[in-house]
Motif scaffolding. Structure first.
Motif, PDB file in Angstrom:
ATOM      1  N   CYS A  68     -22.424  44.858  10.646  1.00  0.00           N
ATOM      2  CA  CYS A  68     -22.203  43.619  11.377  1.00  0.00           C
ATOM      3  C   CYS A  68     -21.552  43.846  12.734  1.00  0.00           C
ATOM      4  CB  CYS A  68     -21.341  42.678  10.550  1.00  0.00           C
ATOM      5  SG  CYS A  68     -22.072  42.253   8.946  1.00  0.00           S
ATOM      6  N   ALA A  73     -24.610  42.130   3.842  1.00  0.00           N
ATOM      7  CA  ALA A  73     -25.085  42.325   5.217  1.00  0.00           C
ATOM      8  C   ALA A  73     -24.588  43.644   5.788  1.00  0.00           C
ATOM      9  CB  ALA A  73     -24.639  41.159   6.093  1.00  0.00           C
ATOM     10  N   ALA A  83     -23.139  37.134  14.848  1.00  0.00           N
ATOM     11  CA  ALA A  83     -23.824  35.851  15.005  1.00  0.00           C
ATOM     12  C   ALA A  83     -23.276  34.750  14.099  1.00  0.00           C
ATOM     13  CB  ALA A  83     -25.320  36.036  14.745  1.00  0.00           C
TER      14      ALA A  83
HETATM   15  S1  SF4 Z   1     -23.175  38.692   8.138  1.00  0.00           S
HETATM   16 FE1  SF4 Z   1     -25.183  38.589   9.137  1.00  0.00          FE
HETATM   17  S2  SF4 Z   1     -24.936  37.130  10.843  1.00  0.00           S
HETATM   18 FE2  SF4 Z   1     -22.874  37.800  10.162  1.00  0.00          FE
HETATM   19  S3  SF4 Z   1     -22.301  39.537  11.506  1.00  0.00           S
HETATM   20 FE3  SF4 Z   1     -23.253  40.377   9.629  1.00  0.00          FE
HETATM   21  S4  SF4 Z   1     -25.438  40.624  10.136  1.00  0.00           S
HETATM   22 FE4  SF4 Z   1     -24.541  39.204  11.645  1.00  0.00          FE
END
Ligand code: SF4
Ligand code: SF4
Length: 111
Positions: free
Chosen positions: A6, A88, A11
């Motif tokens: 991330c 993520a 975002a």
């Molecule tokens: S969770 Fe998803 S939207 Fe949030 S920083 Fe990580 S990759 Fe980006």
């Protein structure tokens, strides 16, 4: 925001309202969210400052979205942030993560 993968994103910290119970505030609990970074919503709920502005951007987010970004209160971030898209960081996204990325012109993570 999660971690590792991330760091080139951020975002989600500039896409959604971030509301949580005021019991998570530093004024209430050790290691909590700095009170000054929040605004009241109801008697019980507070919101990360900046997340309901247009366009939204959490006051705790530093850096440039899609390039290099980080949460300046990462170890003290509120529960919605801790729970958001837990895989993520491993490159595995989910709907809300993908929506946030697309909103900022970034491709979705691989499912
Ligand atoms: S969770 Fe998803 S939207 Fe949030 S920083 Fe990580 S990759 Fe980006
Ligand atoms: S507190 Fe940190 S992780 Fe949560 S929205 Fe703000 S910058 Fe992102």
């Amino acid at each position: 925001m999660s971690d590792d993968h991330c760091v080139r994103c951020g975002a989600c910290c500039a896409a959604f309202r971030v509301d949580f119970h005021r019991s998570e505030l530093a004024g209430t609990t050790v290691g909590g969210v700095p009170d000054v970074m929040t605004v009241p919503v109801t008697g019980a709920l507070v919101r990360m400052r900046g997340t309901d502005e247009g366009p939204p951007r959490c006051v705790a987010l530093a850096g440039e979205i899609g390039v290099r970004a980080h949460c300046t209160i990462y170890s003290n971030r509120p529960s919605p942030c801790r729970d958001f898209a837990p895989y993520a960081a491993l490159g595995i996204g989910e709907d809300a993560c993908d929506r946030a990325r697309v909103r900022h012109g970034l491709p979705p993570l691989q499912p």
